[in-house]
Enzyme design. Structure first.
Site, PDB file in Angstrom:
ATOM      1  N   ASN A   1      -3.900   8.687   4.715  1.00  0.00           N
ATOM      2  CA  ASN A   1      -2.673   8.117   5.273  1.00  0.00           C
ATOM      3  C   ASN A   1      -2.610   8.147   6.796  1.00  0.00           C
ATOM      4  O   ASN A   1      -1.988   7.285   7.419  1.00  0.00           O
ATOM      5  CB  ASN A   1      -1.451   8.881   4.731  1.00  0.00           C
ATOM      6  CG  ASN A   1      -1.311   8.764   3.225  1.00  0.00           C
ATOM      7  OD1 ASN A   1      -1.851   7.832   2.622  1.00  0.00           O
ATOM      8  ND2 ASN A   1      -0.601   9.705   2.623  1.00  0.00           N
TER       9      ASN A   1
ATOM     10  N   ARG B   1       0.817  -1.211   0.000  1.00  0.00           N
ATOM     11  CA  ARG B   1       0.000   0.000   0.000  1.00  0.00           C
ATOM     12  C   ARG B   1       0.855   1.268   0.000  1.00  0.00           C
ATOM     13  O   ARG B   1       0.501   2.273  -0.613  1.00  0.00           O
ATOM     14  CB  ARG B   1      -0.918  -0.015   1.222  1.00  0.00           C
ATOM     15  CG  ARG B   1      -1.919   1.124   1.218  1.00  0.00           C
ATOM     16  CD  ARG B   1      -2.925   0.954   2.342  1.00  0.00           C
ATOM     17  NE  ARG B   1      -3.984   1.947   2.268  1.00  0.00           N
ATOM     18  CZ  ARG B   1      -4.392   2.664   3.312  1.00  0.00           C
ATOM     19  NH1 ARG B   1      -3.828   2.483   4.496  1.00  0.00           N
ATOM     20  NH2 ARG B   1      -5.348   3.544   3.167  1.00  0.00           N
TER      21      ARG B   1
ATOM     22  N   HIS C   1      -6.397  -5.882  -2.338  1.00  0.00           N
ATOM     23  CA  HIS C   1      -7.215  -6.060  -1.136  1.00  0.00           C
ATOM     24  C   HIS C   1      -7.529  -7.528  -0.854  1.00  0.00           C
ATOM     25  O   HIS C   1      -8.478  -7.830  -0.151  1.00  0.00           O
ATOM     26  CB  HIS C   1      -8.510  -5.240  -1.245  1.00  0.00           C
ATOM     27  CG  HIS C   1      -8.288  -3.768  -1.097  1.00  0.00           C
ATOM     28  ND1 HIS C   1      -9.302  -2.848  -1.135  1.00  0.00           N
ATOM     29  CD2 HIS C   1      -7.159  -3.041  -0.884  1.00  0.00           C
ATOM     30  CE1 HIS C   1      -8.808  -1.627  -0.984  1.00  0.00           C
ATOM     31  NE2 HIS C   1      -7.508  -1.715  -0.831  1.00  0.00           N
ATOM     32  N   THR C   2      -6.719  -8.412  -1.360  1.00  0.00           N
ATOM     33  CA  THR C   2      -6.791  -9.809  -0.949  1.00  0.00           C
ATOM     34  C   THR C   2      -5.916 -10.042   0.279  1.00  0.00           C
ATOM     35  O   THR C   2      -5.896 -11.122   0.856  1.00  0.00           O
ATOM     36  CB  THR C   2      -6.366 -10.747  -2.111  1.00  0.00           C
ATOM     37  OG1 THR C   2      -6.678 -12.092  -1.749  1.00  0.00           O
ATOM     38  CG2 THR C   2      -4.879 -10.647  -2.422  1.00  0.00           C
TER      39      THR C   2
ATOM     40  N   VAL D   1       0.567  10.074  -5.693  1.00  0.00           N
ATOM     41  CA  VAL D   1       0.727  11.469  -5.274  1.00  0.00           C
ATOM     42  C   VAL D   1       2.073  11.986  -5.795  1.00  0.00           C
ATOM     43  O   VAL D   1       3.117  11.583  -5.314  1.00  0.00           O
ATOM     44  CB  VAL D   1       0.643  11.583  -3.737  1.00  0.00           C
ATOM     45  CG1 VAL D   1       0.771  13.036  -3.307  1.00  0.00           C
ATOM     46  CG2 VAL D   1      -0.664  10.980  -3.227  1.00  0.00           C
TER      47      VAL D   1
ATOM     48  N   THR E   1      -8.721 -16.226   3.078  1.00  0.00           N
ATOM     49  CA  THR E   1      -7.257 -16.418   3.121  1.00  0.00           C
ATOM     50  C   THR E   1      -6.599 -15.047   3.328  1.00  0.00           C
ATOM     51  O   THR E   1      -6.024 -14.482   2.396  1.00  0.00           O
ATOM     52  CB  THR E   1      -6.735 -17.059   1.806  1.00  0.00           C
ATOM     53  OG1 THR E   1      -7.241 -16.302   0.684  1.00  0.00           O
ATOM     54  CG2 THR E   1      -7.198 -18.501   1.672  1.00  0.00           C
TER      55      THR E   1
ATOM     56  N   ASP F   1       2.481   6.207  -2.528  1.00  0.00           N
ATOM     57  CA  ASP F   1       3.568   7.034  -3.043  1.00  0.00           C
ATOM     58  C   ASP F   1       3.279   7.424  -4.499  1.00  0.00           C
ATOM     59  O   ASP F   1       3.266   8.607  -4.852  1.00  0.00           O
ATOM     60  CB  ASP F   1       4.898   6.272  -2.949  1.00  0.00           C
ATOM     61  CG  ASP F   1       6.062   7.088  -3.495  1.00  0.00           C
ATOM     62  OD1 ASP F   1       5.997   8.343  -3.412  1.00  0.00           O
ATOM     63  OD2 ASP F   1       7.038   6.492  -3.998  1.00  0.00           O
TER      64      ASP F   1
ATOM     65  N   ASP G   1      -9.878 -10.002   3.235  1.00  0.00           N
ATOM     66  CA  ASP G   1     -10.279 -11.318   2.719  1.00  0.00           C
ATOM     67  C   ASP G   1     -10.458 -12.250   3.902  1.00  0.00           C
ATOM     68  O   ASP G   1      -9.494 -12.663   4.532  1.00  0.00           O
ATOM     69  CB  ASP G   1      -9.205 -11.834   1.760  1.00  0.00           C
ATOM     70  CG  ASP G   1      -9.433 -13.282   1.359  1.00  0.00           C
ATOM     71  OD1 ASP G   1     -10.527 -13.831   1.648  1.00  0.00           O
ATOM     72  OD2 ASP G   1      -8.515 -13.868   0.753  1.00  0.00           O
TER      73      ASP G   1
HETATM   74  C1  HEM Z   1      -9.525   1.100  -5.710  1.00  0.00           C
HETATM   75  C2  HEM Z   1      -9.435   2.071  -4.837  1.00  0.00           C
HETATM   76  C3  HEM Z   1      -8.903   1.853  -3.459  1.00  0.00           C
HETATM   77  C4  HEM Z   1      -9.481   2.294  -2.319  1.00  0.00           C
HETATM   78  C5  HEM Z   1     -10.774   3.098  -2.210  1.00  0.00           C
HETATM   79  C6  HEM Z   1      -8.667   1.838  -1.225  1.00  0.00           C
HETATM   80  C7  HEM Z   1      -8.912   2.108   0.108  1.00  0.00           C
HETATM   81  C8  HEM Z   1      -8.287   1.488   1.169  1.00  0.00           C
HETATM   82  C9  HEM Z   1      -8.638   1.655   2.540  1.00  0.00           C
HETATM   83  C10 HEM Z   1      -9.725   2.569   3.064  1.00  0.00           C
HETATM   84  C11 HEM Z   1      -7.843   0.845   3.279  1.00  0.00           C
HETATM   85  C12 HEM Z   1      -7.877   0.624   4.792  1.00  0.00           C
HETATM   86  C13 HEM Z   1      -7.290   1.788   5.532  1.00  0.00           C
HETATM   87  C14 HEM Z   1      -7.493   1.687   7.039  1.00  0.00           C
HETATM   88  O1  HEM Z   1      -8.423   1.041   7.504  1.00  0.00           O
HETATM   89  O2  HEM Z   1      -6.686   2.295   7.737  1.00  0.00           O
HETATM   90  C15 HEM Z   1      -6.970   0.165   2.354  1.00  0.00           C
HETATM   91  C16 HEM Z   1      -6.022  -0.752   2.711  1.00  0.00           C
HETATM   92  C17 HEM Z   1      -5.176  -1.370   1.824  1.00  0.00           C
HETATM   93  N1  HEM Z   1      -5.036  -1.048   0.486  1.00  0.00           N
HETATM   94 FE1  HEM Z   1      -6.346  -0.005  -0.615  1.00  0.00          FE
HETATM   95  N2  HEM Z   1      -7.621   1.128  -1.719  1.00  0.00           N
HETATM   96  C18 HEM Z   1      -7.704   1.126  -3.077  1.00  0.00           C
HETATM   97  C19 HEM Z   1      -6.790   0.586  -3.960  1.00  0.00           C
HETATM   98  C20 HEM Z   1      -5.642  -0.055  -3.571  1.00  0.00           C
HETATM   99  C21 HEM Z   1      -4.558  -0.388  -4.452  1.00  0.00           C
HETATM  100  C22 HEM Z   1      -4.493  -0.038  -5.934  1.00  0.00           C
HETATM  101  C23 HEM Z   1      -3.632  -1.042  -3.701  1.00  0.00           C
HETATM  102  C24 HEM Z   1      -2.286  -1.588  -4.112  1.00  0.00           C
HETATM  103  C25 HEM Z   1      -1.979  -1.963  -5.327  1.00  0.00           C
HETATM  104  C26 HEM Z   1      -4.155  -1.118  -2.358  1.00  0.00           C
HETATM  105  C27 HEM Z   1      -3.554  -1.780  -1.315  1.00  0.00           C
HETATM  106  C28 HEM Z   1      -4.062  -1.833  -0.033  1.00  0.00           C
HETATM  107  C29 HEM Z   1      -3.577  -2.746   0.977  1.00  0.00           C
HETATM  108  C30 HEM Z   1      -2.552  -3.824   0.767  1.00  0.00           C
HETATM  109  C31 HEM Z   1      -4.276  -2.430   2.157  1.00  0.00           C
HETATM  110  C32 HEM Z   1      -4.086  -3.072   3.543  1.00  0.00           C
HETATM  111  C33 HEM Z   1      -2.996  -2.311   4.277  1.00  0.00           C
HETATM  112  C34 HEM Z   1      -2.685  -2.815   5.662  1.00  0.00           C
HETATM  113  O3  HEM Z   1      -3.254  -3.804   6.125  1.00  0.00           O
HETATM  114  O4  HEM Z   1      -1.817  -2.175   6.302  1.00  0.00           O
HETATM  115  N3  HEM Z   1      -5.354  -0.484  -2.312  1.00  0.00           N
HETATM  116  N4  HEM Z   1      -7.240   0.584   1.075  1.00  0.00           N
END
Ligand code: HEM
Ligand SMILES: *[C@@H]1O[C@H](CO)[C@@H](O)[C@H](O)[C@H]1NC(C)=O
Ligand SMILES: *[C@@H]1O[C@H](CO)[C@@H](O)[C@H](O)[C@H]1NC(C)=O
Length: 339
Positions: A113, A81, A212-213, A89, A262, A86, A259
């Site tokens: 962030n 993430r 988000h898997t 922006v 898994t 990075d 998820d």
């Molecule tokens: C499609 C639009 C997207 C939205 C609206 C979105 C939004 C979010 C939000 C709200 C969270 C949780 C934040 C929290 O609870 O503190 C999250 C977590 C995460 N996002 Fe996204 N995201 C998007 C796309 C992406 C993309 C493109 C990636 C990477 C290629 C990504 C990777 C992740 C990962 C891996 C997490 C978990 C992070 C953790 O557990 O520390 N997301 N995202």
């Protein structure tokens, strides 16, 4: 016997896959991007950028990232993430790593962030080691890009070749972090638009969302979905309400895995969950809610290899967003501040 046969099949599929990724799939579609919608001189990036400048760089990063993910599986998600936040922006320039100072407002406390990004200290540790082995050579932006790939691999995903040679910014953009990172409350059109502004197709947006898997989200972000939305599996909603727990009020910081099947494997379960109305965020379920992206979700749910290939290509595309190259920017000594 059966299991030997199965693992042999898996092995051959994997070998074929790596052949596809390294020889054809990543490169041709990267070429397409030049012709279409990426205005940046990404061709200045190269997979062999550190081969002579710092031959140990890639293995050093892999060792640190793999160890960090073994210790805390969620760290793999957090590092993936970090690279995304990075790149969206002002490009992949490690702007997200700059800490606030009394006279400088960085991106770390921007709404998407703040109290949410993790893993800064892992990047700092890798950087400290790289400054020992090859001082002033490896950029923080490249460390983020490689860490994202190595995190996916450490969680069982398939690898891709990371293009390198990015340099680090001397600036960050708090307002752009607030406006350019997608909100979890967006509808499908908003998601498509947000990614289109960065040069991505709707299909690429769907593939990238497969990130988000892995990882977790906070109750405050999915509360409205589990109490007030109808395109959600009622048992799934109840489970989140009661066992996270995510009550109607309070427990804002309580975490649920994206998820539920898994949670720490980089697989295609994200899409299978969407088919069952088990997307965690409003934005997740929007990808399979009767709209134009349903077909792609179905395809990825049925074909893990297709997902892995498209994800890899889209990550390479993401890594190409407005890099600083040549004499632009700097190689930071510490990722958290400019030299
Ligand atoms: C499609 C639009 C997207 C939205 C609206 C979105 C939004 C979010 C939000 C709200 C969270 C949780 C934040 C929290 O609870 O503190 C999250 C977590 C995460 N996002 Fe996204 N995201 C998007 C796309 C992406 C993309 C493109 C990636 C990477 C290629 C990504 C990777 C992740 C990962 C891996 C997490 C978990 C992070 C953790 O557990 O520390 N997301 N995202
Ligand atoms: C970030 O979070 C902290 C702690 O919750 C809060 O005090 C601060 O106001 C937030 N910063 C911004 C810019 O919203
Ligand atoms: C759900 O919707 C109702 C009616 O619009 C509203 O009063 C309530 O605050 C919402 N609940 C949550 C948790 O968002």
């Amino acid at each position: 016997m059966a299991s030997v046969t199965h693992s042999m099949v898996t092995f051959f599929v994997l070998i074929c896959f790596i052949g596809i990724v390294s020889s054809s799939s990543v490169i041709p579609s990267a070429t397409t991007f030049v012709a279409s919608n990426v205005p940046t001189p990404y061709s200045e990036l190269s997979t062999t950028f550190y081969a002579t400048k710092c031959p140990q760089a890639l293995l050093t990063i892999k060792a640190y990232i793999t160890a960090a993910v073994w210790k805390d599986r969620r760290m793999g998600a957090s590092l993936l993430r970090l690279h995304f936040h990075d790149c969206f922006v002002q490009g992949c320039d490690a702007s997200v790593l700059l800490k606030d100072t009394p006279t400088f407002q960085g991106e770390q406390h921007a709404f998407p962030n703040n109290n949410s990004l993790r893993g800064y200290e892992i990047i700092d540790n890798v950087k400290a080691k790289l400054e020992e082995v090859c001082p002033n050579v490896v950029s923080c932006a490249d460390i983020l890009a490689v860490a994202a790939r190595d995190s996916v691999v450490a969680l069982g995903g398939l690898p891709w070749l990371v293009r390198l040679g990015r340099r680090d910014s001397t600036t960050a953009n708090f307002n752009a972090a607030n406006s350019d990172l997608p909100s979890p409350f967006l509808d499908l059109n908003g998601l498509i638009d947000g990614f289109k502004k960065k040069g991505f197709s709707a299909d690429e947006m769907v593939a990238l969302s497969g990130a988000h898997t892995i990882g977790k989200s906070k109750c405050a972000i999915f509360r409205k979905r589990i109490y007030n939305e109808s395109n959600i599996d009622p048992y799934y909603a109840k489970t989140l309400q009661q066992y996270v727990p995510c009550p109607k009020s309070g427990g804002d910081l309580n975490l649920a895995p994206f998820d539920i099947t898994t949670p720490t494997s980089f697989d295609n379960a994200y899409y299978k969950n969407l088919l069952k109305k088990k997307g965690l965020l409003h934005s997740d379920q929007q990808l399979y809610s009767g709209g134009s992206t349903d077909k792609k979700v179905l395809a990825y749910a049925n074909n893990p290899l297709l997902f892995s290939l498209d994800f890899a290509n889209a990550m390479v595309h993401m890594g190409n967003l407005s890099p600083l190259t040549g004499k632009q920017g700097q190689i930071r000594k510490y990722c958290g501040r400019v030299n």
